[in-house]
Design a protein around this motif. Structure first.
Motif, PDB file in Angstrom:
ATOM      1  N   THR A 116      41.060  45.972  35.329  1.00  0.00           N
ATOM      2  CA  THR A 116      42.404  46.297  35.817  1.00  0.00           C
ATOM      3  C   THR A 116      42.357  46.542  37.327  1.00  0.00           C
ATOM      4  N   ARG A 117      41.360  47.276  37.793  1.00  0.00           N
ATOM      5  CA  ARG A 117      41.221  47.516  39.237  1.00  0.00           C
ATOM      6  C   ARG A 117      40.974  46.200  39.979  1.00  0.00           C
ATOM      7  N   LEU A 139      39.700  38.580  30.592  1.00  0.00           N
ATOM      8  CA  LEU A 139      38.819  38.574  31.765  1.00  0.00           C
ATOM      9  C   LEU A 139      37.737  39.633  31.643  1.00  0.00           C
ATOM     10  N   ALA A 140      38.116  40.823  31.186  1.00  0.00           N
ATOM     11  CA  ALA A 140      37.140  41.904  31.026  1.00  0.00           C
ATOM     12  C   ALA A 140      36.048  41.490  30.051  1.00  0.00           C
ATOM     13  N   GLU A 141      36.448  40.868  28.964  1.00  0.00           N
ATOM     14  CA  GLU A 141      35.472  40.425  27.965  1.00  0.00           C
ATOM     15  C   GLU A 141      34.550  39.346  28.545  1.00  0.00           C
ATOM     16  N   CYS A 150      43.559  44.461  42.715  1.00  0.00           N
ATOM     17  CA  CYS A 150      43.118  44.116  44.056  1.00  0.00           C
ATOM     18  C   CYS A 150      43.397  42.643  44.364  1.00  0.00           C
ATOM     19  N   LEU A 151      43.103  41.768  43.414  1.00  0.00           N
ATOM     20  CA  LEU A 151      43.343  40.337  43.606  1.00  0.00           C
ATOM     21  C   LEU A 151      44.825  40.041  43.788  1.00  0.00           C
ATOM     22  N   VAL A 152      45.657  40.729  43.024  1.00  0.00           N
ATOM     23  CA  VAL A 152      47.110  40.545  43.134  1.00  0.00           C
ATOM     24  C   VAL A 152      47.594  41.065  44.490  1.00  0.00           C
ATOM     25  N   GLU A 153      47.121  42.235  44.895  1.00  0.00           N
ATOM     26  CA  GLU A 153      47.509  42.804  46.195  1.00  0.00           C
ATOM     27  C   GLU A 153      47.147  41.872  47.347  1.00  0.00           C
TER      28      GLU A 153
END
Length: 117
Positions: free
Chosen positions: A42-43, A30-32, A47-50
């Motif tokens: 990662t942040r 995803l980062a790429e 957030c999306l998981v939370e």
């Protein structure tokens, strides 16, 4: 337009979620794809998981990494975002003259040919 779509979903969150529509990705993938640093993604993923928009699971191909997947809530949020973007754009286009709308149709054809080349 990105900021007009869904005030409850930040544009960078929506962008990451759209990448998950084709299937789970690692945070590194995803980062790429998003062209951001791994810590930023990662942040975003956390957030999306939370918020319940994405889930994290062990990667069956690599025990050292996780896979991020779209949840039903995430899919619903994306659907709302797409509808809001479409509505926003349709309201703007409806205010244009017929001549301006024709120019946009012609430009769209040219852009599609560029993309297909």
């Amino acid at each position: 337009m990105r900021f007009e779509a869904n005030p409850e979903l930040a544009p960078h969150h929506a962008s990451a979620l759209f990448k998950l529509m084709d299937g789970p990705r690692t945070p590194s993938e995803l980062a790429e794809q998003e062209r951001v640093a791994a810590p930023s993604m990662t942040r975003t993923v956390n957030c999306l998981v939370e918020r319940g928009l994405a889930s994290l699971a062990s990667n069956p191909n690599d025990g050292r990494s996780k896979l991020v997947a779209l949840t039903d809530s995430g899919r619903d949020a994306l659907e709302q975002t797409v509808h809001a973007r479409d509505d926003w754009m349709m309201r703007r286009l409806a205010g244009l003259s017929e001549a301006d709308q024709e120019i946009l149709r012609a430009a769209t054809e040219v852009l599609n040919r560029v993309l297909d080349a």
